[in-house]
Design a protein around this motif. Structure first.
Motif, short mmCIF file in Angstrom:
data_model
loop_
_atom_site.label_atom_id
_atom_site.label_comp_id
_atom_site.label_asym_id
_atom_site.label_seq_id
_atom_site.Cartn_x
_atom_site.Cartn_y
_atom_site.Cartn_z
N LYS A 60 34.08 38.09 30.27
CA LYS A 60 35.45 37.66 30.28
C LYS A 60 36.06 37.54 28.90
O LYS A 60 35.37 37.40 27.85
CB LYS A 60 35.36 36.31 30.90
CG LYS A 60 36.96 35.60 31.13
CD LYS A 60 36.82 34.28 31.85
CE LYS A 60 38.01 33.99 32.18
NZ LYS A 60 38.17 32.80 32.99
N SER A 108 36.62 42.35 39.65
CA SER A 108 36.49 41.72 38.07
C SER A 108 37.83 41.01 38.05
O SER A 108 38.03 40.66 36.71
CB SER A 108 36.19 42.79 37.41
OG SER A 108 37.11 43.77 37.69
N SER A 109 38.80 40.99 38.66
CA SER A 109 40.05 40.56 38.48
C SER A 109 39.97 38.71 38.16
O SER A 109 39.09 38.14 38.75
CB SER A 109 41.21 40.63 39.55
OG SER A 109 41.03 40.11 40.85
N THR A 110 41.22 38.28 37.65
CA THR A 110 41.07 36.98 37.48
C THR A 110 41.19 35.95 38.73
O THR A 110 40.64 35.10 38.96
CB THR A 110 42.32 36.37 36.64
OG1 THR A 110 42.50 37.05 35.55
CG2 THR A 110 42.46 34.94 36.62
N GLU A 167 39.77 36.95 41.65
CA GLU A 167 38.34 37.23 42.25
C GLU A 167 37.44 36.13 41.44
O GLU A 167 36.63 35.68 41.94
CB GLU A 167 37.73 38.52 41.96
CG GLU A 167 38.46 39.60 42.93
CD GLU A 167 38.06 39.36 44.30
OE1 GLU A 167 37.07 39.27 44.73
OE2 GLU A 167 39.04 38.90 45.21
#
Length: 153
Positions: A124, A44-46, A48
Motif C-alpha cells: 500500500k 488490490s484496489s482500495t 477491495e
C-alpha cells in the motif's frame, strides 16, 4: 517398443520439437493451485482493501498464534520501516530515507488483521507487496503480532 524402455526426459517449461505448436502442454493446468496455498479472493484496489478490512478474519485461533514467530518475521520484514514497536520509527525513517510511516495506534488508521493481511499481500502506498516473501500462515502470524504491537502502544 524401444521408446518405452529408453524414453527421453524433458525439463518443465523448456521448448521441444515434440509440441511445436503447444508449448503450454508442459505447463500446469489452468486454475490449479499449488499445494499449501489457498486462493486469495480480494483484489488490490482500495475498495477491495476496505472489503478485506470488513470481512477478512484470521483462520488462526488463539492456540495457533505464535507471537514469538510473528515477532521474528516482523523484525525481518517490517521493523526496518515500521520500527520494532510499531511506532513508525524504523531505521530507514531515522536515517531519513523514507518518511510518513504512521504509528499503528494512530486514530486515523483503524487497522485490523484483515487490513494488515491485505497490505502484506498487495502492499500500500510506498510499501511493496510481501506475498512472495511470506507464506499464508506467516502473514497471519505477522498480522497478529502487529495487532499486539498496536495494543501495546
Amino acid at each position: 517398443m524401444p521408446n518405452m524402455y529408453e524414453s527421453p526426459s524433458y525439463e518443465t517449461y523448456m521448448a521441444y520439437d515434440i509440441f511445436p505448436e503447444q508449448q503450454s502442454a508442459m505447463l500446469p493446468v489452468e486454475g490449479t493451485i499449488a499445494r499449501g496455498h489457498t486462493l486469495f479472493e480480494y483484489g488490490s484496489s482500495t475498495a477491495e482493501y476496505d472489503r478485506a478490512k470488513a470481512e477478512l478474519v484470521s483462520p488462526l485461533d488463539s492456540t495457533q498464534v505464535d507471537f514469538a514467530r510473528g515477532k521474528e518475521l516482523y523484525d525481518i520484514y517490517c521493523s526496518t520501516c515500521h520500527g520494532t514497536k510499531g511506532d513508525g520509527q524504523g531505521n530507514l525513517v531515522k536515517r531519513e530515507k523514507i518518511a510518513g510511516i504512521p504509528k499503528y495506534n494512530d486514530a486515523a488508521r483503524a487497522i485490523n488483521e484483515g487490513s494488515i493481511y491485505h497490505v502484506i499481500y498487495y502492499g500500500k502506498n510506498a510499501m511493496g507487496s510481501h506475498k512472495n516473501q511470506l507464506r499464508e500462515e506467516e502473514r497471519w502470524q505477522v498480522a497478529a503480532y502487529v495487532m499486539k504491537l498496536k495494543a501495546d502502544l
